[in-house]
Design a protein around this motif. Structure first.
Motif, PDB file in Angstrom:
ATOM      1  N   ALA A 122       0.678  -5.456  -7.192  1.00 53.70           N
ATOM      2  CA  ALA A 122       0.226  -5.238  -5.809  1.00 53.70           C
ATOM      3  C   ALA A 122      -0.851  -6.257  -5.438  1.00 53.70           C
ATOM      4  O   ALA A 122      -0.823  -6.844  -4.353  1.00 53.70           O
ATOM      5  N   ARG A 123      -1.789  -6.463  -6.345  1.00 57.72           N
ATOM      6  CA  ARG A 123      -2.847  -7.459  -6.100  1.00 57.72           C
ATOM      7  C   ARG A 123      -2.249  -8.847  -5.896  1.00 57.72           C
ATOM      8  O   ARG A 123      -2.615  -9.567  -4.972  1.00 57.72           O
ATOM      9  N   ASP A 124      -1.300  -9.213  -6.759  1.00 58.85           N
ATOM     10  CA  ASP A 124      -0.688 -10.535  -6.664  1.00 58.85           C
ATOM     11  C   ASP A 124       0.061 -10.708  -5.339  1.00 58.85           C
ATOM     12  O   ASP A 124      -0.038 -11.760  -4.700  1.00 58.85           O
ATOM     13  N   ALA A 125       0.800  -9.689  -4.924  1.00 60.10           N
ATOM     14  CA  ALA A 125       1.541  -9.770  -3.655  1.00 60.10           C
ATOM     15  C   ALA A 125       0.584  -9.976  -2.492  1.00 60.10           C
ATOM     16  O   ALA A 125       0.817 -10.829  -1.620  1.00 60.10           O
ATOM     17  N   LYS A 126      -0.503  -9.233  -2.477  1.00 61.48           N
ATOM     18  CA  LYS A 126      -1.482  -9.371  -1.395  1.00 61.48           C
ATOM     19  C   LYS A 126      -2.175 -10.728  -1.448  1.00 61.48           C
ATOM     20  O   LYS A 126      -2.395 -11.360  -0.404  1.00 61.48           O
ATOM     21  N   ASP A 127      -2.520 -11.179  -2.646  1.00 56.88           N
ATOM     22  CA  ASP A 127      -3.182 -12.478  -2.779  1.00 56.88           C
ATOM     23  C   ASP A 127      -2.272 -13.617  -2.321  1.00 56.88           C
ATOM     24  O   ASP A 127      -2.732 -14.570  -1.681  1.00 56.88           O
ATOM     25  N   LEU A 128      -0.992 -13.532  -2.643  1.00 59.10           N
ATOM     26  CA  LEU A 128      -0.056 -14.589  -2.238  1.00 59.10           C
ATOM     27  C   LEU A 128       0.133 -14.606  -0.722  1.00 59.10           C
ATOM     28  O   LEU A 128       0.217 -15.675  -0.113  1.00 59.10           O
ATOM     29  N   GLY A 129       0.192 -13.430  -0.106  1.00 59.22           N
ATOM     30  CA  GLY A 129       0.259 -13.373   1.353  1.00 59.22           C
ATOM     31  C   GLY A 129      -0.983 -13.973   1.985  1.00 59.22           C
ATOM     32  O   GLY A 129      -0.914 -14.717   2.973  1.00 59.22           O
ATOM     33  N   SER A 130      -2.125 -13.670   1.399  1.00 57.44           N
ATOM     34  CA  SER A 130      -3.386 -14.226   1.891  1.00 57.44           C
ATOM     35  C   SER A 130      -3.408 -15.746   1.748  1.00 57.44           C
ATOM     36  O   SER A 130      -3.892 -16.460   2.635  1.00 57.44           O
TER      37      SER A 130
ATOM     38  N   ASP B 169       0.826  -1.208   0.000  1.00 57.83           N
ATOM     39  CA  ASP B 169       0.000   0.000   0.000  1.00 57.83           C
ATOM     40  C   ASP B 169       0.862   1.261   0.000  1.00 57.83           C
ATOM     41  O   ASP B 169       0.485   2.273  -0.588  1.00 57.83           O
ATOM     42  N   HIS B 170       2.004   1.198   0.648  1.00 60.70           N
ATOM     43  CA  HIS B 170       2.908   2.349   0.694  1.00 60.70           C
ATOM     44  C   HIS B 170       3.610   2.562  -0.650  1.00 60.70           C
ATOM     45  O   HIS B 170       3.685   3.678  -1.155  1.00 60.70           O
ATOM     46  N   ILE B 171       4.095   1.482  -1.212  1.00 70.18           N
ATOM     47  CA  ILE B 171       4.870   1.572  -2.456  1.00 70.18           C
ATOM     48  C   ILE B 171       3.967   1.794  -3.667  1.00 70.18           C
ATOM     49  O   ILE B 171       4.327   2.499  -4.604  1.00 70.18           O
ATOM     50  N   SER B 172       2.808   1.159  -3.640  1.00 66.58           N
ATOM     51  CA  SER B 172       1.905   1.209  -4.791  1.00 66.58           C
ATOM     52  C   SER B 172       0.520   1.671  -4.335  1.00 66.58           C
ATOM     53  O   SER B 172      -0.385   0.852  -4.174  1.00 66.58           O
TER      54      SER B 172
END
Length: 129
Positions: free
Chosen positions: A97-105, A87-90
């Protein structure tokens, strides 16, 4: 009007570092408490402990569950860190960004499943074993 970036604090070493690190961890717990998912996961610990007690689960099951739960909390903290940094970087929507969040989830969900499968195993063994 944009604010000036703050200078990086001096590095803490020696015994003071141990106390500083503990303070950082407490701040992390406070930050994580703001996440609804973490509060739900935190509630799971006493709920499962009561279920294990009611089913006369063996002591080793408490230990294994506690380890799985701590790993879940660690991954939840890492997932939250990923979300904060993304959220800070993008600040605008992006596929990365969506992919990074989805993978963490996904990582959190995998551990939720691992915890759930273990709890189901212990309870099934207690009632049918």
């Amino acid at each position: 009007m944009p604010t000036e970036p703050k200078p990086k604090p001096d590095r803490i070493t020696g015994i003071r570092h141990l106390f500083a690190a503990a303070g950082y961890s407490v701040a992390g717990i406070r930050r994580l408490w703001g996440e609804t998912a973490f509060r739900h996961e935190a509630l799971g610990l006493p709920v499962i402990a009561v279920l294990f007690w009611a089913s006369a689960a063996p002591l080793w099951a408490y230990g294994v569950f506690l380890i799985l739960w701590f790993v879940l909390i660690a991954v939840e903290a890492l997932n939250t860190a990923i979300e904060v940094m993304v959220d800070h970087i993008s600040p605008h929507w992006s596929e990365a960004a969506r992919d990074a969040k989805d993978l963490g989830s996904l990582a959190v969900m995998a551990l939720l499943w691992a915890n759930g499968v273990f709890v189901a195993y212990v309870l099934l063994c207690a009632f049918y074993g």
